[in-house]
Design an enzyme around this catalytic site. Structure first.
Site, PDB file in Angstrom:
ATOM      1  CB  CYS A 150      -2.012   3.293   9.637  1.00  0.00           C
ATOM      2  SG  CYS A 150      -3.910   4.207  10.460  1.00  0.00           S
TER       3      CYS A 150
ATOM      4  NE  ARG B  33      -4.038  -0.048   2.420  1.00  0.00           N
ATOM      5  CZ  ARG B  33      -4.543   0.445   3.235  1.00  0.00           C
ATOM      6  NH1 ARG B  33      -4.428   0.224   3.966  1.00  0.00           N
ATOM      7  NH2 ARG B  33      -5.132   1.726   2.790  1.00  0.00           N
TER       8      ARG B  33
END
Length: 277
Positions: free
Chosen positions: A232, A176
């Protein structure tokens, strides 16, 4: 100061501490509550990530924005939590969820709030006993003293990109971070200048938190800044990294609560997909 407590420690203190069950599953929002009802650590209350600890999702703020803090304060008061309580939180996801609760209580100025090492699984493995009894507590008069230095918003992050005194820490998986695979958010990549340290790296193979020395060595590979900004996808799994940084002895640590899901809502914010060799 340590922010981690062992099962043995909790067993010895169970009658004098407050336990918080924070089991929650992002893909199954009711599962954590159902598991709590099926069995939990004696005396534990259940607090829900989305119902109790996240605000309504809007155009900005990310997928798990901070709630209206008056509403969350009401949750704490209804649970009967007092300012001088010793609180230990647990989940069943290696601290991914419970760390957000611990951080929130620290943000409110609570002095003694910890996370159970190994979580619910460690408690079960120890054969420590469960209950289905849901405690009833008298409403408290809890007073919050918010710690503004613990939080970063979108503007603060934008001002600290490429700041030599700041390290921006991306807690997501490498795939990611690098923009190779983005299964959740609409844009892929990372905040420019960020370094990647997936939150799971603060745990050992047994799912326990690494030692202070191991954690300090882990983070020092990125440098020794005056301040860390941690993010995050939505400000949840960044929380274990925040606690681990505190555990490792770093004091100036901010959680970017909106995280990547907030950053990408502003088309003016730069996105990086390059990675260091």
């Amino acid at each position: 100061m340590t922010y981690i407590r062992s099962v043995n420690w909790v067993q010895g203190q169970l009658n004098s501490i407050r336990m918080v069950d924070f089991r929650f599953y992002l893909q199954h929002s009711d599962k954590g509550r159902l598991e709590y009802e099926e069995g939990h650590i004696p005396g534990a209350i259940h607090i829900d990530l989305e119902k109790d600890m996240s605000g309504a999702v809007g155009q900005t703020g990310g997928r798990h924005p901070l709630p209206n803090m008056k509403d969350f304060l009401n949750v704490i008061q209804e649970a009967g939590i007092q300012n001088n309580d010793i609180i230990v939180a647990y989940d069943n996801q290696n601290g991914a969820m419970a760390s957000r609760f611990v951080w929130m209580m620290m943000y409110m100025g609570h002095k003694e709030v910890y996370i159970l090492d190994g979580g619910f699984r460690a408690w079960e493995e120890k054969g420590s006993g469960l209950t289905t009894e849901i405690p009833v507590n008298n409403r408290s008069s809890y007073k919050a003293v918010y710690q503004s230095s613990m939080i970063a918003d979108q503007d603060y992050v934008a001002q600290h990109i490429y700041n030599d005194d700041t390290i921006i820490l991306d807690s997501r998986s490498y795939e990611r971070f690098a923009g190779i695979n983005e299964p959740i958010d609409q844009k892929a990549g990372h905040i420019p200048s960020a370094v990647n340290a997936e939150w799971t790296k603060v745990m050992n193979q047994a799912g326990r938190w690494k030692s202070k020395e191991e954690l300090r060595s882990h983070f020092l590979q990125f440098g020794k800044p005056k301040e860390w900004i941690v993010y995050c996808g939505s400000g949840v799994t960044a929380s274990p990294n925040v606690l681990a940084l505190y555990e490792a002895g770093f004091n100036q640590v901010r959680l970017y609560v909106g995280s990547w899901s907030d950053w990408i809502t502003n088309d003016k914010n730069p996105i990086d997909r390059s990675v260091s060799s």
